[in-house]
Write a protein that holds these residues in place. Structure first.
Motif, mmCIF file in Angstrom:
data_model
loop_
_atom_site.group_PDB
_atom_site.id
_atom_site.type_symbol
_atom_site.label_atom_id
_atom_site.label_comp_id
_atom_site.label_asym_id
_atom_site.label_seq_id
_atom_site.Cartn_x
_atom_site.Cartn_y
_atom_site.Cartn_z
ATOM 1 N N HIS A 1 0.818 -1.211 0.000
ATOM 2 C CA HIS A 1 0.000 0.000 0.000
ATOM 3 C C HIS A 1 0.854 1.265 0.000
ATOM 4 C CE1 HIS A 1 0.647 1.214 4.212
ATOM 5 N NE2 HIS A 1 0.489 -0.036 4.578
ATOM 6 N N CYS B 1 -3.443 1.571 4.314
ATOM 7 C CA CYS B 1 -3.253 0.365 5.122
ATOM 8 C C CYS B 1 -3.628 -0.867 4.308
ATOM 9 C CB CYS B 1 -4.068 0.443 6.417
ATOM 10 S SG CYS B 1 -5.856 0.348 6.168
ATOM 11 N N ARG B 2 -3.731 -2.007 4.972
ATOM 12 C CA ARG B 2 -3.946 -3.289 4.297
ATOM 13 C C ARG B 2 -5.266 -3.337 3.530
ATOM 14 N NH1 ARG B 2 -5.121 -3.429 9.509
ATOM 15 N NH2 ARG B 2 -7.004 -4.495 10.282
ATOM 16 N N ASP C 1 -0.228 -4.329 6.508
ATOM 17 C CA ASP C 1 0.078 -2.994 7.018
ATOM 18 C C ASP C 1 1.595 -2.845 7.089
ATOM 19 O OD1 ASP C 1 -2.587 -2.312 7.436
ATOM 20 O OD2 ASP C 1 -2.613 -3.075 9.479
ATOM 21 N N TYR D 1 1.907 1.453 10.385
ATOM 22 C CA TYR D 1 0.552 1.690 9.881
ATOM 23 C C TYR D 1 -0.414 0.652 10.452
ATOM 24 C CZ TYR D 1 2.049 4.991 6.202
ATOM 25 O OH TYR D 1 2.538 6.077 5.507
ATOM 26 N N GLY D 2 -1.694 1.034 10.549
ATOM 27 C CA GLY D 2 -2.724 0.080 10.931
ATOM 28 C C GLY D 2 -2.397 -0.648 12.224
ATOM 29 N N GLU D 3 -2.233 -1.955 12.106
ATOM 30 C CA GLU D 3 -1.965 -2.784 13.282
ATOM 31 C C GLU D 3 -0.597 -3.452 13.248
ATOM 32 O OE1 GLU D 3 -5.231 -5.441 14.069
ATOM 33 O OE2 GLU D 3 -6.731 -3.871 13.812
ATOM 34 N N SER D 4 0.276 -2.998 12.359
ATOM 35 C CA SER D 4 1.655 -3.508 12.334
ATOM 36 C C SER D 4 2.533 -2.651 13.241
ATOM 37 C CB SER D 4 2.227 -3.496 10.913
ATOM 38 O OG SER D 4 1.637 -4.508 10.129
ATOM 39 N N GLN E 1 -7.938 3.679 11.484
ATOM 40 C CA GLN E 1 -6.876 2.727 11.840
ATOM 41 C C GLN E 1 -5.515 3.144 11.295
ATOM 42 O OE1 GLN E 1 -7.154 -1.433 11.146
ATOM 43 N NE2 GLN E 1 -9.232 -1.627 11.954
ATOM 44 N N ILE E 2 -5.516 3.855 10.176
ATOM 45 C CA ILE E 2 -4.278 4.087 9.441
ATOM 46 C C ILE E 2 -3.210 4.747 10.303
ATOM 47 C CG2 ILE E 2 -3.254 5.343 7.511
ATOM 48 C CD1 ILE E 2 -5.910 4.935 5.999
ATOM 49 N N SER F 1 4.068 6.242 11.304
ATOM 50 C CA SER F 1 3.520 5.852 10.006
ATOM 51 C C SER F 1 3.953 6.826 8.915
ATOM 52 C CB SER F 1 1.986 5.776 10.094
ATOM 53 O OG SER F 1 1.440 6.977 10.651
#
Length: 376
Positions: free
Chosen positions: A106, A111-112, A134, A138-141, A281-282, A290
């Motif tokens: 991405h 994000c994913r 992600d 970013y996101g949940e990584s 989430q991003i 991020s």
């Protein structure tokens, strides 16, 4: 007749003399004493100023998903060898039955979930397994405090190994993800079956660009983006402050300023409405981890120049495709055009009347995927 001084008179004279001496000394020391006090006050002020500046430019600690008082973990994740977690999303046909396996990278501020909307018909026709993830921070990584030019490519390789994708897979990268695709061609070419690099960000300081060309592209940006990108390259320690202070405009991309989009892009922006359920989430772990790290690495000093890459598929066992729109105001097309001239083994697709967001246009995701998987 002479008169002798009395003891009282003598004492008085001595006291007057001593007082005069003290007054003289005080008068003599006054300038240096004042100077010393000023220097001390100046020193205290400078120390305080430095401490304040240091505090202002330091980003806050990240809100790592799963920690106390931090966002929850809602997606499947793998644990990388360095202890970080990488969140991912699988779609398409099951990987055990797939004819093709594609990992999507991405772009900036994404994000994913921002994977290309490939049609279900094409997915089933060709047997495509699609994996998005992600990128770090970013996101949940988990954030990667040691993030480098090549680290995302190595994350991709480890993700593929842990999910059992086999010895080779395809990659697709959009915008900043397209820039990262070059690092995959450099660092893990032996794992790639092909690559699609779509509207990629280019680093204006890559040594392979002629100075006049890179300056022309750099000057096509809005003034606020020239500053934001320049700070990322020359003063990365100021990136957080620059993009959060209120005195000057920061990155227009971070601000979601629609002025950076061309007329063809504006017709497609309505399709971003589908992002409303996950857009929060991003940046949830912090903009520094991020967006800002992305800028620092993307526009920093690279360990290699993509224009020095060798063809990873000399026997035509795979292909590399580079896509760019002529009306892209976010990323100047002239840089991708030059790269395609230097790397003759790259199949270049320049789209007229297309902006940065052309992959969202009807039929474009399928066209890009067909070229990637079936063109040889």
């Amino acid at each position: 007749m002479s008169r002798k001084a009395t003891p009282m008179a003598d004492t008085t004279c001595r006291n007057i003399s001593a007082a005069s001496a003290r007054e003289g000394k005080m008068q003599g020391k006054s300038p240096s004493s004042s100077s010393g006090v000023f220097v001390k006050l100046l020193g205290i002020f400078l120390v305080g100023l430095v401490a304040w500046i240091y505090q202002v430019i330091q980003p806050p600690p990240p809100k790592i998903c799963g920690a106390s008082n931090a966002p929850p973990v809602t997606s499947p994740r793998i644990k990388l060898r360095d202890g970080r977690h990488l969140a991912y999303l699988e779609s398409g046909v099951p990987k055990e039955k797939a004819n093709y396996k594609i990992i999507f990278i991405h772009g900036f501020d994404s994000c994913r979930y921002d994977v290309f909307p490939v049609s279900q018909e094409l997915v089933e026709e060709l047997g495509i397994y699609l994996l998005s993830f992600d990128r770090s921070g970013y996101g949940e990584s988990d954030p990667d405090p040691k993030k480098t030019v090549k680290s995302t490519a190595l994350d991709i390789e480890e993700l593929a190994d842990q999910l059992g994708l086999g010895s080779k897979f395809h990659i697709m990268g959009f915008s900043m993800g397209g820039e990262i695709a070059w690092t995959c061609l450099k660092c893990i070419p032996h794992r790639l079956a092909g690559a699609a690099i779509v509207a990629p960000v280019s680093n204006y300081w890559w040594s392979g660009f002629p100075l006049n060309l890179s300056m022309e592209a750099y000057n096509q940006q809005a003034m606020q983006d020239k500053w934001a990108v320049g700070v990322a390259h020359y003063a990365p320690w100021l990136v957080y402050w620059w993009n959060t202070q209120k005195w000057f405009p920061s990155s227009s991309v971070i601000e979601h300023n629609t002025k950076i989009f061309s007329a063809p892009d504006l017709k497609l922006l309505g399709r971003f409405d589908a992002r409303t359920h996950y857009v929060a989430q991003i940046r949830q772990q912090g903009e520094y981890e991020s967006l800002h790290r992305d800028m620092i690495v993307g526009f920093g000093k690279w360990e290699f120049d993509p224009m020095d890459l060798q063809n990873p598929f000399p026997n035509k066992e795979g292909t590399v495709h580079l896509w760019h729109g002529t009306e892209d105001l976010v990323v100047p097309v002239i840089l991708s055009r030059y790269i395609s001239q230097k790397l003759r083994w790259v199949q270049y697709h320049e789209l007229t009347d297309a902006g940065h967001m052309f992959p969202l246009a009807d039929g474009m995701p399928d066209a890009i995927v067909r070229k990637l998987l079936l063109e040889d």
